[in-house]
Design an enzyme around this catalytic site. Structure first.
Site, PDB file in Angstrom:
ATOM      1  N   LYS A 214       0.738  -1.200  -0.119  1.00 18.85           N
ATOM      2  CA  LYS A 214      -0.251   0.085  -0.146  1.00 18.85           C
ATOM      3  C   LYS A 214       0.940   1.266  -0.010  1.00 18.85           C
ATOM      4  O   LYS A 214       0.716   2.257  -0.614  1.00 18.85           O
ATOM      5  CB  LYS A 214      -0.967  -0.115   1.256  1.00 18.85           C
ATOM      6  CG  LYS A 214      -1.863   1.413   1.730  1.00 18.85           C
ATOM      7  CD  LYS A 214      -2.705   1.697   0.737  1.00 18.85           C
ATOM      8  CE  LYS A 214      -3.136   2.954   0.704  1.00 18.85           C
ATOM      9  NZ  LYS A 214      -4.097   3.325  -0.409  1.00 18.85           N
ATOM     10  N   CYS A 268      -3.284  11.176   1.214  1.00 22.24           N
ATOM     11  CA  CYS A 268      -2.401   9.512   1.099  1.00 22.24           C
ATOM     12  C   CYS A 268      -0.854  10.160   0.724  1.00 22.24           C
ATOM     13  O   CYS A 268       0.085   9.691   1.436  1.00 22.24           O
ATOM     14  CB  CYS A 268      -2.996   8.799   0.239  1.00 22.24           C
ATOM     15  SG  CYS A 268      -4.893   8.460   0.750  1.00 22.24           S
TER      16      CYS A 268
HETATM   17  N1  SAJ Z   1      -0.648  15.182  -8.741  1.00 27.25           N
HETATM   18  C1  SAJ Z   1       0.322  15.862  -9.421  1.00 27.25           C
HETATM   19  N2  SAJ Z   1       0.956  15.334 -10.909  1.00 27.25           N
HETATM   20  C2  SAJ Z   1       0.257  14.020 -11.232  1.00 27.25           C
HETATM   21  C3  SAJ Z   1      -0.577  13.645 -10.428  1.00 27.25           C
HETATM   22  C4  SAJ Z   1      -1.298  14.017  -9.298  1.00 27.25           C
HETATM   23  O1  SAJ Z   1       0.809  16.908  -9.180  1.00 27.25           O
HETATM   24  O2  SAJ Z   1       1.004  13.801 -12.360  1.00 27.25           O
HETATM   25  C5  SAJ Z   1      -1.158  15.825  -7.570  1.00 27.25           C
HETATM   26  C6  SAJ Z   1      -2.757  16.000  -7.467  1.00 27.25           C
HETATM   27  O3  SAJ Z   1      -3.038  17.089  -7.916  1.00 27.25           O
HETATM   28  C7  SAJ Z   1      -2.807  15.964  -5.995  1.00 27.25           C
HETATM   29  C8  SAJ Z   1      -1.802  14.740  -5.568  1.00 27.25           C
HETATM   30  O4  SAJ Z   1      -0.853  14.695  -6.496  1.00 27.25           O
HETATM   31  O5  SAJ Z   1      -2.556  17.068  -5.310  1.00 27.25           O
HETATM   32  C9  SAJ Z   1      -2.429  13.463  -5.284  1.00 27.25           C
HETATM   33  O6  SAJ Z   1      -3.459  12.886  -6.379  1.00 27.25           O
HETATM   34  P1  SAJ Z   1      -3.351  11.621  -6.907  1.00 27.25           P
HETATM   35  O7  SAJ Z   1      -4.915  11.502  -7.783  1.00 27.25           O
HETATM   36  O8  SAJ Z   1      -2.185  11.139  -7.295  1.00 27.25           O
HETATM   37  O9  SAJ Z   1      -3.693  10.788  -5.546  1.00 27.25           O
HETATM   38  P2  SAJ Z   1      -5.051  10.556  -4.369  1.00 27.25           P
HETATM   39  O10 SAJ Z   1      -4.378  11.063  -2.983  1.00 27.25           O
HETATM   40  O11 SAJ Z   1      -6.105  11.428  -4.571  1.00 27.25           O
HETATM   41  O12 SAJ Z   1      -5.280   9.008  -4.267  1.00 27.25           O
HETATM   42  C10 SAJ Z   1      -3.865   8.242  -4.246  1.00 27.25           C
HETATM   43  C11 SAJ Z   1      -4.080   7.256  -5.397  1.00 27.25           C
HETATM   44  N3  SAJ Z   1      -2.761   6.438  -5.336  1.00 27.25           N
HETATM   45  C12 SAJ Z   1      -2.268   6.255  -6.549  1.00 27.25           C
HETATM   46  O13 SAJ Z   1      -2.571   6.514  -7.452  1.00 27.25           O
HETATM   47  C13 SAJ Z   1      -1.032   5.396  -6.335  1.00 27.25           C
HETATM   48  C14 SAJ Z   1      -5.232   6.136  -4.883  1.00 27.25           C
HETATM   49  O14 SAJ Z   1      -5.186   5.253  -5.974  1.00 27.25           O
HETATM   50  C15 SAJ Z   1      -5.167   5.693  -3.494  1.00 27.25           C
HETATM   51  O15 SAJ Z   1      -6.121   4.809  -3.302  1.00 27.25           O
HETATM   52  C16 SAJ Z   1      -5.385   6.850  -2.610  1.00 27.25           C
HETATM   53  O16 SAJ Z   1      -4.242   7.830  -2.742  1.00 27.25           O
HETATM   54  C17 SAJ Z   1      -5.202   6.136  -1.427  1.00 27.25           C
HETATM   55  O17 SAJ Z   1      -6.289   6.264  -0.539  1.00 27.25           O
HETATM   56  O18 SAJ Z   1      -4.035   5.793  -0.660  1.00 27.25           O
END
Ligand code: SAJ
Length: 435
Positions: A214, A268
């Site tokens: 995880k 997360c």
């Molecule tokens: N972000 C970027 N660049 C990117 C992708 C995201 O700057 O290329 C930023 C987003 O804007 C945001 C942050 O990263 O601020 C996190 O967003 P995210 O969509 O990557 O993740 P979360 O926190 O919404 O959800 C994550 C997911 N994990 C992964 O993709 C590995 C989700 O699948 C998990 O279930 C969740 O964490 C969790 O609960 O752990």
């Protein structure tokens, strides 16, 4: 492939509940409602106000499809503040915040929930932990509590983390594969029966391995975003556009560069890498990635400052006014947990700017939110912080007519820069060093 045959189908809606979900937050509540499609479920939360709200039909947060699901399963879902005795399965999904003082996982909610569950157990019951925890938590904290406080007969235990992304939680909970950390196949078969709504596969491993997996997943994403952010800073120095180079690099079959932004928010990614490394001295890359992502609001403000300087905004008598477009941590959600917008707001205020903010999804936030028209009125610079689809629809002419200076810093590469330039805006995009 996991067995999809439920040994646990509960029949009529009025049957006695057999599952208790402890913790009705972003994960526990949707999970409880999905479980309630097949059986009667008790939702437990120590927050009396939240329990009263849910009883009155008000859900504590926005999530696509959640209201509808709640309406569909309401006769099989009841909520209370105490852990019931008369169920045979307990699913724990309580928060594990990062402790501000020590920078390690605060496991007090997991400990307390496990203790109350242990006191309610009967031999043969199943306990599942879904909360994200540091590796070793199941074996060193949870299972010893169950052994010490639970009944003398056998208790089945599994660590089974969710993999759902806010904004798409229900779909991902149903369709994603899951990793199940448990000691034996008999427990796994109970898990397969419990998560009957999951259409993906359940992969069996040990509890510590499942905890590690995880954290690996979210750390992988955080490190990749840090790399994308570093590429953006480098591209600015080389006077080229990182969006273009990223698209080209991603044509390679084994390359998937992520996207730069104003920082990484949510519950997360900013936390989980710390859970992974908190007890080890072996890690260097993970904390460097965290530092890079944490520094992005500082860079975003640097872009604002240099644009205001180039467009002579500092020469006016009054304070520069900047308008943040979006305070949610990512696009199209109302979630502001650990949003980089807050740090950017604080930094900009600290520099003496008058900072205004808009977010079409968020209702309550630490800083006042205004309508787009009010937030842009008299502004010297718009700053796109969140990639809400809504902002791609904005009319630059209409917004520009209310502003003092037509400047925009796009930290997400969201806007059609040519369209905004045509409307008289000076546009700066994070990662675009062309002038
Ligand atoms: N972000 C970027 N660049 C990117 C992708 C995201 O700057 O290329 C930023 C987003 O804007 C945001 C942050 O990263 O601020 C996190 O967003 P995210 O969509 O990557 O993740 P979360 O926190 O919404 O959800 C994550 C997911 N994990 C992964 O993709 C590995 C989700 O699948 C998990 O279930 C969740 O964490 C969790 O609960 O752990």
């Amino acid at each position: 492939m996991a067995s999809r045959t439920s040994e646990r189908r509960r029949g009529p809606p009025d049957a006695s509940p057999t599952v208790a979900v402890v913790g009705l937050g972003y994960i526990g509540l949707p999970t409880a409602l999905l479980l309630a499609r097949e059986q009667s479920v008790v939702g437990v939360d120590i927050d009396e106000e939240k329990v009263a709200d849910i009883r009155a039909g008000r859900l504590p947060f926005e999530e696509p499809g959640l209201d509808r699901l709640f309406a569909d399963v309401r006769d099989r879902f009841r909520v209370q503040t105490t852990v019931p005795d008369a169920v045979d399965t307990y699913l724990i999904a309580v928060p594990t915040p990062l402790d501000k003082l020590t920078d390690v996982a605060n496991l007090s909610y997991v400990r307390a929930a496990t203790e109350t569950v242990a006191d309610a157990l009967d031999p043969g019951d199943l306990v599942v932990l879904e909360s994200t925890v540091p590796p070793g938590t199941s074996e060193q904290l949870v299972q010893p509590i169950l052994d010490a406080r639970g009944p003398s007969g056998e208790i089945r235990y599994a660590y089974c983390p969710e993999r759902a992304s806010p904004g798409d939680t229900l779909h991902e909970m149903v369709h994603n594969d899951r990793v199940v950390g448990c000691a034996d196949e008999a427990t796994q078969s109970r898990i397969d029966g419990l998560y009957e709504f999951v259409e993906g596969e359940n992969f069996l491993t040990g509890p510590t391995e499942a905890e590690f997996v995880k954290l690996m997943e979210n750390t992988y994403r955080d490190v990749n975003i840090a790399l994308a952010n570093e590429f953006a800073l480098l591209a600015e120095d080389y006077g080229i556009d990182v969006q273009e180079t990223t698209e080209l690099a991603n044509e390679h079959p084994r390359v998937n560069v992520h996207y730069a932004g104003p920082g990484v928010g949510g519950h997360c990614l900013p936390i989980d890498p710390q859970f992974l490394t908190q007890s080890s001295t072996a890690s260097q890359l993970v904390s460097t990635a965290r530092d890079i992502n944490n520094s992005m609001p500082v860079h975003a403000l640097h872009l604002v400052r240099s644009l205001l300087s180039e467009t002579n905004v500092f020469e006016q008598d009054s304070l520069p006014q900047v308008t943040l477009l979006g305070v949610a941590y990512k696009g199209d959600v109302d979630d502001t947990r650990r949003t980089p917008a807050l740090k950017l707001h604080r930094l900009a205020k600290n520099e003496g700017y008058d900072v205004r903010a808009n977010d079409p999804h968020v209702e309550d936030f630490e800083i006042p939110l205004e309508s787009m028209t009010d937030a842009a009125d008299g502004s010297d610079c718009l700053v796109v912080v969140t990639d809400h689809d809504h902002y791609t629809e904005l009319d630059p002419d209409e917004i520009g007519s209310a502003m003092r200076h037509r400047n925009v810093v796009d930290t997400r590469g969201l806007l059609d820069a040519d369209r905004w330039r045509d409307a008289g805006f000076t546009v700066r995009r994070l990662g675009d060093g062309r002038r």
